[in-house]
Design a protein around this motif. Sequence first.
Motif, PDB file in Angstrom:
ATOM      1  N   GLN A 198    -105.307  66.646 -34.024  1.00 35.43           N
ATOM      2  CA  GLN A 198    -105.431  65.245 -33.642  1.00 35.43           C
ATOM      3  C   GLN A 198    -104.082  64.709 -33.161  1.00 35.43           C
ATOM      4  OE1 GLN A 198    -107.968  62.640 -36.207  1.00 35.43           O
ATOM      5  NE2 GLN A 198    -107.648  64.247 -37.701  1.00 35.43           N
ATOM      6  N   GLY A 199    -104.147  63.810 -32.208  1.00 38.93           N
ATOM      7  CA  GLY A 199    -102.968  63.049 -31.807  1.00 38.93           C
ATOM      8  C   GLY A 199    -101.838  63.858 -31.218  1.00 38.93           C
ATOM      9  N   ALA A 200    -102.141  64.972 -30.533  1.00 34.13           N
ATOM     10  CA  ALA A 200    -101.074  65.821 -30.010  1.00 34.13           C
ATOM     11  C   ALA A 200    -100.437  65.262 -28.740  1.00 34.13           C
ATOM     12  CB  ALA A 200    -101.617  67.222 -29.739  1.00 34.13           C
ATOM     13  N   LYS A 201    -101.023  64.247 -28.136  1.00 32.45           N
ATOM     14  CA  LYS A 201    -100.493  63.702 -26.886  1.00 32.45           C
ATOM     15  C   LYS A 201     -99.064  63.203 -27.055  1.00 32.45           C
ATOM     16  CE  LYS A 201    -101.591  60.393 -23.202  1.00 32.45           C
ATOM     17  NZ  LYS A 201    -101.692  61.414 -22.152  1.00 32.45           N
ATOM     18  N   LEU A 202     -98.796  62.573 -28.186  1.00 33.06           N
ATOM     19  CA  LEU A 202     -97.455  62.052 -28.447  1.00 33.06           C
ATOM     20  C   LEU A 202     -96.422  63.167 -28.423  1.00 33.06           C
ATOM     21  CD1 LEU A 202     -95.645  59.635 -29.275  1.00 33.06           C
ATOM     22  CD2 LEU A 202     -96.161  60.220 -31.654  1.00 33.06           C
ATOM     23  N   LEU A 203     -96.716  64.274 -29.100  1.00 33.71           N
ATOM     24  CA  LEU A 203     -95.790  65.398 -29.116  1.00 33.71           C
ATOM     25  C   LEU A 203     -95.710  66.061 -27.749  1.00 33.71           C
ATOM     26  CD1 LEU A 203     -96.472  64.981 -32.210  1.00 33.71           C
ATOM     27  CD2 LEU A 203     -95.971  67.410 -32.473  1.00 33.71           C
ATOM     28  N   SER A 204     -96.850  66.174 -27.073  1.00 38.39           N
ATOM     29  CA  SER A 204     -96.910  66.858 -25.783  1.00 38.39           C
ATOM     30  C   SER A 204     -95.968  66.249 -24.766  1.00 38.39           C
ATOM     31  CB  SER A 204     -98.346  66.822 -25.237  1.00 38.39           C
ATOM     32  OG  SER A 204     -99.236  67.495 -26.100  1.00 38.39           O
ATOM     33  N   GLU A 205     -95.796  64.930 -24.808  1.00 38.00           N
ATOM     34  CA  GLU A 205     -95.009  64.257 -23.790  1.00 38.00           C
ATOM     35  C   GLU A 205     -93.611  63.867 -24.274  1.00 38.00           C
ATOM     36  OE1 GLU A 205     -97.425  61.083 -22.300  1.00 38.00           O
ATOM     37  OE2 GLU A 205     -98.938  62.463 -21.509  1.00 38.00           O
ATOM     38  N   THR A 206     -93.480  63.596 -25.578  1.00 38.72           N
ATOM     39  CA  THR A 206     -92.175  63.166 -26.090  1.00 38.72           C
ATOM     40  C   THR A 206     -91.187  64.321 -26.179  1.00 38.72           C
ATOM     41  OG1 THR A 206     -93.209  61.378 -27.359  1.00 38.72           O
ATOM     42  CG2 THR A 206     -90.998  62.044 -28.025  1.00 38.72           C
ATOM     43  N   VAL A 207     -91.644  65.483 -26.631  1.00 42.26           N
ATOM     44  CA  VAL A 207     -90.710  66.598 -26.823  1.00 42.26           C
ATOM     45  C   VAL A 207     -90.072  67.050 -25.512  1.00 42.26           C
ATOM     46  CG1 VAL A 207     -90.415  68.957 -27.663  1.00 42.26           C
ATOM     47  CG2 VAL A 207     -91.882  67.361 -28.927  1.00 42.26           C
ATOM     48  N   PRO A 208     -90.836  67.288 -24.442  1.00 48.34           N
ATOM     49  CA  PRO A 208     -90.163  67.687 -23.187  1.00 48.34           C
ATOM     50  C   PRO A 208     -89.172  66.642 -22.700  1.00 48.34           C
ATOM     51  CG  PRO A 208     -92.521  68.091 -23.057  1.00 48.34           C
ATOM     52  CD  PRO A 208     -92.304  67.294 -24.302  1.00 48.34           C
ATOM     53  N   ALA A 209     -89.553  65.364 -22.824  1.00 43.60           N
ATOM     54  CA  ALA A 209     -88.646  64.303 -22.372  1.00 43.60           C
ATOM     55  C   ALA A 209     -87.363  64.290 -23.183  1.00 43.60           C
ATOM     56  CB  ALA A 209     -89.355  62.950 -22.468  1.00 43.60           C
ATOM     57  N   ALA A 210     -87.478  64.540 -24.497  1.00 45.52           N
ATOM     58  CA  ALA A 210     -86.299  64.556 -25.363  1.00 45.52           C
ATOM     59  C   ALA A 210     -85.405  65.751 -25.051  1.00 45.52           C
ATOM     60  CB  ALA A 210     -86.731  64.581 -26.827  1.00 45.52           C
ATOM     61  N   VAL A 211     -86.020  66.911 -24.877  1.00 43.74           N
ATOM     62  CA  VAL A 211     -85.245  68.121 -24.576  1.00 43.74           C
ATOM     63  C   VAL A 211     -84.470  67.941 -23.273  1.00 43.74           C
ATOM     64  CG1 VAL A 211     -85.439  70.555 -23.911  1.00 43.74           C
ATOM     65  CG2 VAL A 211     -86.708  69.686 -25.886  1.00 43.74           C
TER      66      VAL A 211
END
Length: 367
Positions: A198-211
């Motif tokens: 559930q709720g993987a969209k947040l991780l999917s988009e935040t992690v690449p942007a942070a990296v």
Amino acid sequence: MESVVTEANRTVVLAAGGTGGHLFPAEALARVLTERGWRVILATDTRGDQYAADFPAAERLALEAATFKLSNPIGMVRGWLRIRAGVKRARRAYVRLRPSVVVGFGGYPSLPALLAAKQARIPRLIHEQNAVLGRVNRYLSKRVDKVACAFPILRRAPGKLKPMVVGNPVRPEIRALYDQPYVLPGGVFTLLVTGGSQGAKLLSETVPAAVAMLPETLRLSLRVEQQTRMDSLDFARRTYTKAGVEAEVAPFFRNMAKRLSSAHLVIGRAGASTVSELAVAGRPSILVPLAIAADDHQTYNAELLAEASAAVILTEKKFTPQKLAEVLEGLLTTPHVLDKMAEGAHAAGRPDAAERLADLVEATARR
């Protein structure tokens, strides 16, 4: 129908909701019981197919059960009608299978299996994977012989309930990581990002942007392996490519043990299986509890590792690219902190949870 355990009739029904959080611990228990000579029957719904591909069951028992909200009377009636139908189906199956014990792992599909076992006077127990007793297990806790749990403190449990803390069973390939030392690399640093159901969209988009915000020297030494929602695949791949970061992005990783083995830091949700596997594997982590999780159970799950100085907890509100980049840079530039986090995770692990739960299952079957 009372059940008597004999050498010729060592059949156990494992009932679990159709998510990885319910099915992975059930699978770990199934493997131990199979090795001990038990015939395992898996009772779940169709959602569990993607998680039960390697489940060592002699037979599958399909028990569909609808979820419902207490605020929706019509939904409650429909849900209970489906549960009643599931109870009848389970009762008929038990006449044929003659199980010695029925074990529930939570989720609505486990409800008809356990209620049918109570009607048939078959020994039964439940296992709670989370640090908070779930709704279904809360209802069943007064209708079973034993209650086992994964975390030292079980919240939302009835006052008189005395659960046995056994830990959260992990699959053998994860268990094997407990004996593998955590070693930081001299070269490429592997960041593993898991999604959760559930709720993987947040991780999917935040992690690449942070990296992408990290200093170039850190980006060039980084390899990312990330589970990503289908609708975020292209975004993640483009972002990593533009940032010059080696990355493998896919909707689902089946070989999680191999990936955990090579990971130096993990970012993920704080589901019970995730937290338990990180502890057994001894891996540092950044955990983002699912905000809509019932009774905020993921936050309580994450506290096990945070209190062991093994994880950084970021709430969804704080999980921004800027904040994550700040945390990542801090960890990537302080290897001694990562070493300490790995030690803390390892100390919190319970590698023998499946064996301990199997012991309790056998004791319950002999009652």
